[in-house]
Design a protein around this motif. Structure first.
Motif, PDB file in Angstrom:
ATOM      1  N   UNK A   1      23.158  57.776 -23.758  1.00 17.57           N
ATOM      2  CA  UNK A   1      23.901  57.558 -22.518  1.00 17.57           C
ATOM      3  C   UNK A   1      25.006  56.534 -22.728  1.00 17.57           C
ATOM      4  N   UNK A   2      26.025  56.616 -21.869  1.00 17.00           N
ATOM      5  CA  UNK A   2      27.133  55.658 -21.838  1.00 17.00           C
ATOM      6  C   UNK A   2      27.287  55.226 -20.389  1.00 17.00           C
ATOM      7  N   UNK A   3      27.037  53.957 -20.103  1.00 18.60           N
ATOM      8  CA  UNK A   3      27.125  53.449 -18.735  1.00 18.60           C
ATOM      9  C   UNK A   3      28.175  52.348 -18.639  1.00 18.60           C
ATOM     10  N   UNK A   4      29.061  52.394 -17.651  1.00 12.85           N
ATOM     11  CA  UNK A   4      30.087  51.363 -17.494  1.00 12.85           C
ATOM     12  C   UNK A   4      29.526  50.011 -17.062  1.00 12.85           C
ATOM     13  N   UNK A   5      30.087  48.945 -17.618  1.00 14.17           N
ATOM     14  CA  UNK A   5      29.791  47.587 -17.184  1.00 14.17           C
ATOM     15  C   UNK A   5      30.717  47.271 -16.013  1.00 14.17           C
ATOM     16  N   UNK A   6      30.156  46.862 -14.872  1.00 13.19           N
ATOM     17  CA  UNK A   6      30.977  46.588 -13.696  1.00 13.19           C
ATOM     18  C   UNK A   6      31.087  45.099 -13.400  1.00 13.19           C
ATOM     19  N   UNK A   7      30.383  44.284 -14.154  1.00 12.00           N
ATOM     20  CA  UNK A   7      30.484  42.850 -13.928  1.00 12.00           C
ATOM     21  C   UNK A   7      29.717  42.068 -14.977  1.00 12.00           C
ATOM     22  N   UNK A   8      30.001  40.779 -15.039  1.00 13.90           N
ATOM     23  CA  UNK A   8      29.311  39.874 -15.959  1.00 13.90           C
ATOM     24  C   UNK A   8      28.812  38.688 -15.150  1.00 13.90           C
ATOM     25  N   UNK A   9      27.540  38.369 -15.307  1.00 11.76           N
ATOM     26  CA  UNK A   9      26.950  37.228 -14.594  1.00 11.76           C
ATOM     27  C   UNK A   9      26.670  36.104 -15.575  1.00 11.76           C
ATOM     28  N   UNK A  10      27.126  34.918 -15.266  1.00 15.44           N
ATOM     29  CA  UNK A  10      26.852  33.760 -16.095  1.00 15.44           C
ATOM     30  C   UNK A  10      25.350  33.461 -16.088  1.00 15.44           C
ATOM     31  N   UNK A  11      24.895  32.796 -17.111  1.00 17.40           N
ATOM     32  CA  UNK A  11      23.453  32.527 -17.257  1.00 17.40           C
ATOM     33  C   UNK A  11      22.894  31.763 -16.064  1.00 17.40           C
ATOM     34  N   UNK A  12      23.722  30.940 -15.419  1.00 15.89           N
ATOM     35  CA  UNK A  12      23.264  30.160 -14.273  1.00 15.89           C
ATOM     36  C   UNK A  12      22.971  31.029 -13.051  1.00 15.89           C
TER      37      UNK A  12
ATOM     38  N   UNK B   1      34.592  37.024 -24.412  1.00 14.10           N
ATOM     39  CA  UNK B   1      34.614  37.808 -23.168  1.00 14.10           C
ATOM     40  C   UNK B   1      33.252  37.795 -22.486  1.00 14.10           C
ATOM     41  N   UNK B   2      32.204  38.076 -23.250  1.00 14.32           N
ATOM     42  CA  UNK B   2      30.834  38.057 -22.741  1.00 14.32           C
ATOM     43  C   UNK B   2      30.001  37.235 -23.717  1.00 14.32           C
TER      44      UNK B   2
ATOM     45  N   UNK C   1      34.484  49.253 -29.928  1.00 12.87           N
ATOM     46  CA  UNK C   1      35.025  48.010 -30.466  1.00 12.87           C
ATOM     47  C   UNK C   1      34.278  46.811 -29.907  1.00 12.87           C
ATOM     48  N   UNK C   2      34.263  45.737 -30.669  1.00 15.38           N
ATOM     49  CA  UNK C   2      33.744  44.451 -30.214  1.00 15.38           C
ATOM     50  C   UNK C   2      34.921  43.587 -29.777  1.00 15.38           C
ATOM     51  N   UNK C   3      34.675  42.685 -28.825  1.00 18.63           N
ATOM     52  CA  UNK C   3      35.743  41.760 -28.412  1.00 18.63           C
ATOM     53  C   UNK C   3      35.974  40.723 -29.504  1.00 18.63           C
ATOM     54  N   UNK C   4      34.899  40.351 -30.196  1.00 19.97           N
ATOM     55  CA  UNK C   4      34.966  39.399 -31.299  1.00 19.97           C
ATOM     56  C   UNK C   4      35.572  40.089 -32.518  1.00 19.97           C
ATOM     57  N   UNK C   5      36.700  39.599 -32.992  1.00 20.59           N
ATOM     58  CA  UNK C   5      37.413  40.225 -34.110  1.00 20.59           C
ATOM     59  C   UNK C   5      36.646  40.196 -35.430  1.00 20.59           C
TER      60      UNK C   5
END
Length: 198
Positions: free
Chosen positions: A182-193, A118-119, A164-168
């Protein structure tokens, strides 16, 4: 409502977004939608991303900055000095061009494979500390010990947080809420590029 105009069910919209019916209901009730989900949904709804994410053609003015600072990584996270500076816009050695509604949005570079595929390691998660975290969605959790991690929020109950982790290959993590800074929501994922040097 656009979904009803097109006679789409919440199930269909959730499938298009890669999310849940519960999240669709929350979005329709006014909860902020991560731009990653908005990008997936706009095609299904046959509307522009700007209109869907910002709520109308003239509301793009609410986008304060497109340079999201990368202020640390998911092992170290933003240092305490950065938190004490009240989330200064643009503070960071590298950044991501990304439309953001609030000046407090920040990014962290991902270390490790607990959220793969996922990430991925080397990518960056974009985080909005002013949004409410939701069960089933990715969050950044900072512990009082200083440890920072990106995980899926499984539940908060009986004074504990379950992550939970996405990786089983990784087990569920549980912490007393008293240990959570603190708990902050992730609103997006940016590729390394997409990561640029300031």
């Amino acid at each position: 409502m656009r979904r009803e105009e097109l006679a789409l069910s919440k199930t269909e919209l959730a499938k298009a977004a890669g999310s849940s019916i519960t999240m669709v209901s929350k979005w329709e009730a006014g909860m902020t939608m991560g731009i990653e989900y908005a990008a997936k949904i706009c095609e299904k709804l046959d509307i522009s991303l700007i209109w869907l994410y910002y709520g109308g053609i003239n509301s793009s003015a609410t986008c304060v900055t497109t340079k999201i600072p990368i202020v640390g990584n998911t092992q170290a996270g933003p240092d305490k000095e950065w938190f004490n500076l009240d989330f200064p816009a643009g503070f960071g050695d590298s950044y991501i061009d990304f439309p953001a509604k609030g000046r407090n949005v920040y990014a962290l570079k991902v270390i490790g494979d607990s959220m793969a595929p996922r990430i991925l390691e080397g990518e960056a998660v974009i985080v909005d500390p002013d949004s409410e975290p939701a069960t089933g969605e990715e969050v950044i959790v900072r512990l009082e010990s200083g440890d920072v991690m990106v995980k899926t929020l499984a539940a908060i109950r009986n004074g504990q947080i379950f992550l939970d982790s996405f990786n089983n290959g990784y087990s569920r993590m549980t912490f007393p809420l008293s240990e959570v800074s603190c708990i902050h929501p992730v609103i997006g994922v940016a590729r390394s590029s997409k990561i640029k040097t300031a």
